[in-house]
Scaffold this active site. Structure first.
Site, short mmCIF file in Angstrom:
data_model
loop_
_atom_site.label_atom_id
_atom_site.label_comp_id
_atom_site.label_asym_id
_atom_site.label_seq_id
_atom_site.Cartn_x
_atom_site.Cartn_y
_atom_site.Cartn_z
N GLY A 17 -30.46 -28.16 27.29
CA GLY A 17 -30.42 -29.03 25.97
C GLY A 17 -29.95 -30.33 26.43
N VAL A 64 -28.46 -15.58 25.58
CA VAL A 64 -27.33 -15.32 26.11
C VAL A 64 -26.37 -14.39 25.24
CG1 VAL A 64 -26.90 -17.14 27.52
CG2 VAL A 64 -25.96 -17.27 25.45
N LYS A 98 -24.20 -15.94 16.18
CA LYS A 98 -24.21 -14.96 17.30
C LYS A 98 -23.95 -15.36 18.94
CE LYS A 98 -27.48 -11.66 17.39
NZ LYS A 98 -28.98 -11.26 17.37
N TYR A 152 -21.22 -22.69 12.05
CA TYR A 152 -20.86 -23.27 13.27
C TYR A 152 -19.34 -23.50 13.80
CZ TYR A 152 -21.24 -27.25 16.84
OH TYR A 152 -21.19 -28.01 18.09
P1 NAD Z 1 -28.60 -28.99 22.03
O1 NAD Z 1 -29.16 -28.31 21.04
O2 NAD Z 1 -29.49 -29.92 22.96
O3 NAD Z 1 -28.26 -27.85 23.46
C1 NAD Z 1 -28.02 -26.43 23.11
C2 NAD Z 1 -28.92 -25.58 24.25
O4 NAD Z 1 -28.28 -24.32 24.09
C3 NAD Z 1 -30.17 -25.71 23.87
O5 NAD Z 1 -31.02 -25.91 25.27
C4 NAD Z 1 -30.61 -24.43 23.25
O6 NAD Z 1 -31.94 -23.94 23.57
C5 NAD Z 1 -29.63 -23.46 23.94
N1 NAD Z 1 -29.36 -22.17 23.41
C6 NAD Z 1 -29.31 -22.07 22.19
N2 NAD Z 1 -28.96 -20.82 21.68
C7 NAD Z 1 -28.97 -20.06 22.97
C8 NAD Z 1 -28.88 -18.90 23.33
N3 NAD Z 1 -28.59 -17.79 22.22
N4 NAD Z 1 -29.25 -18.35 24.72
C9 NAD Z 1 -29.50 -19.24 25.43
N5 NAD Z 1 -29.32 -20.67 25.18
C10 NAD Z 1 -29.21 -21.05 23.90
O7 NAD Z 1 -27.14 -29.22 21.79
P2 NAD Z 1 -26.06 -30.17 22.82
O8 NAD Z 1 -25.73 -31.50 21.97
O9 NAD Z 1 -26.48 -30.69 24.19
O10 NAD Z 1 -24.94 -29.22 22.64
C11 NAD Z 1 -24.65 -28.46 23.70
C12 NAD Z 1 -23.17 -27.75 23.55
O11 NAD Z 1 -21.94 -28.90 23.39
C13 NAD Z 1 -23.17 -26.94 22.22
O12 NAD Z 1 -22.35 -25.62 22.51
C14 NAD Z 1 -22.50 -27.77 21.23
O13 NAD Z 1 -21.88 -27.12 20.36
C15 NAD Z 1 -21.48 -28.63 21.96
N6 NAD Z 1 -21.21 -29.76 21.49
C16 NAD Z 1 -22.04 -30.92 21.59
C17 NAD Z 1 -21.67 -32.17 20.81
C18 NAD Z 1 -22.45 -33.34 20.97
O14 NAD Z 1 -22.15 -34.35 20.18
N7 NAD Z 1 -23.72 -33.31 21.27
C19 NAD Z 1 -20.43 -32.15 20.31
C20 NAD Z 1 -19.79 -31.13 20.05
C21 NAD Z 1 -20.02 -29.86 20.83
#
Ligand code: NAD
Ligand code: UDP
Length: 325
Positions: A17, A64, A98, A152
């Site tokens: 991600g 996962v 999940k 979420y």
């Molecule tokens: P993103 O959507 O780019 O990345 C999330 C990744 O998780 C993706 O590659 C997706 O394919 C993978 N994923 C989702 N469900 C999955 C599963 N069941 N099994 C395996 N892989 C799975 O989002 P991001 O912005 O990179 O966010 C990454 C993390 O950081 C998340 O947990 C998010 O809650 C947290 N977060 C991000 C922000 C932000 O501003 N970007 C803010 C707060 C929290």
């Protein structure tokens, strides 16, 4: 070989991600062997394509929420798998619940089995629509558990509770980072979050869609600052949650205007309905990160946006998005 002498190994869930892929880069740079695990539901192999062929990098396509198997030893697990953009988690409400619950349980079980440190990517959304401002880590939050965004927010709150339970009951070394709005390269231009949406619209000369009257605030952080904060937390001994965010708060209307200015666009602004439970304000109190990690953001917003602009220009050109929104 004992732990001290061998190369360190980290598992990064959600590693394909936006944030996860930047973390893969950082931990490889720090000398780790990186195992990136992702089901590519909102991530993209393009984000890690430059790492294929690197002897310190391995990709495992796996959801996962199912039992996680990783051979060999592990020193650290960065649990970042989860949809993160509101439109993604509203489209995948059950998957989101999940991955925050079952996925976190599986990743913690693996940490216990491997005697690895576990770092949870939590979020400022655990504060919901906050009644205190700015938000410090001791604020318990104001979340609507049955609202659209609850899938979420509550998944992340459960994940935090699960991490602390594994720490207290099983002695797993846990870390919790509460991440505030972060932007940078490798965001999907259609992921629906404010920055990619406004960038795409501005670069295409289309109107920027501000929700509500745009008076709601956010505090945006450049991705390199987040990566540094996660790195420091993962190396620290601090157990309680730590906010990592840039306290420079701005209204969404002013943010839209800033993006028009920085892209040199002539786009106008249109107003659309405010999504339900959209937090009215958000600003991190980062005193804990300063004290415990000696961390604070280095990039101001305009500088960060300029660094991100080239990436979005390339994406917009490549995908030839010229359709009006
Ligand atoms: P993103 O959507 O780019 O990345 C999330 C990744 O998780 C993706 O590659 C997706 O394919 C993978 N994923 C989702 N469900 C999955 C599963 N069941 N099994 C395996 N892989 C799975 O989002 P991001 O912005 O990179 O966010 C990454 C993390 O950081 C998340 O947990 C998010 O809650 C947290 N977060 C991000 C922000 C932000 O501003 N970007 C803010 C707060 C929290
Ligand atoms: N937003 C907006 N127009 C858009 C996308 C988002 O006005 O096209 C608003 C959204 O309602 C919220 C803010 O921008 O108030 C930040 O939204 P984002 O999805 O980036 O993050 P989050 O709501 O999770 O903080």
């Amino acid at each position: 070989m004992n732990k001290e002498n061998r190369q360190k190994r980290v598992l990064i869930t959600g590693g394909a991600g936006f944030l996860g892929s930047h973390l893969c880069d950082r931990y490889i740079k720090e000398g780790y062997e990186v195992i990136c695990m992702d089901n590519l539901s909102t991530g993209n192999a393009d984000n890690i394509a430059h790492l294929f062929g690197n002897e310190n990098f391995e990709f495992i396509n796996h959801d996962v929420t199912n039992f996680i198997h990783v051979g060999g030893e592990l020193d650290l697990i960065l649990h970042f798998a989860s949809p993160a953009s509101p439109i993604d988690y509203l489209e995948m409400p059950i998957q989101t619940l999940k991955v925050g619950s079952l996925g976190t349980h599986k990743a913690l079980g693996l940490a216990k089995e491997k005697n690895a440190r576990f770092l949870l990517a939590s979020t400022s959304e655990v504060y919901g629509d906050p009644l205190t401002h700015p938000q410090s880590e001791d604020y318990w939050g104001n979340v609507n558990p049955i609202g659209d965004r609850g899938v979420y927010d509550e998944a992340k709150r459960f994940a935090e509770a699960m991490a602390m339970a594994y720490h207290r009951y099983h002695g797993v070394e846990t870390r919790i980072v509460r991440i505030f709005n972060t932007y940078g390269s490798r965001m999907r231009i259609h992921d629906g979050r404010a920055l990619p949406t406004f960038m795409r619209q501005a670069l295409n000369g289309n109107p920027l869609t501000v929700y509500g009257d745009g008076s709601q605030t956010r505090s945006f952080m450049y991705v390199d600052d987040l990566v540094e904060g996660v790195w420091r937390l993962s190396q620290s001994n601090f157990i309680e949650p730590v906010n990592i965010g840039n306290p420079d708060e701005i209204t969404i209307l002013d943010f839209a205007k800033e993006i028009i200015e920085l892209t040199g666009s002539e786009s106008e602004i249109t107003f659309e309905e405010l999504p339900k439970d959209d937090p009215q304000v958000r600003q991190p109190d980062i005193n804990r990160a300063k004290e415990e990690l000696d961390w604070e953001p280095r990039y101001d917003r305009k500088e960060g946006i300029k660094k991100t602009l080239e990436y979005f220009e390339e994406k917009v050109n490549k995908m030839n998005i010229n359709k009006p929104i």
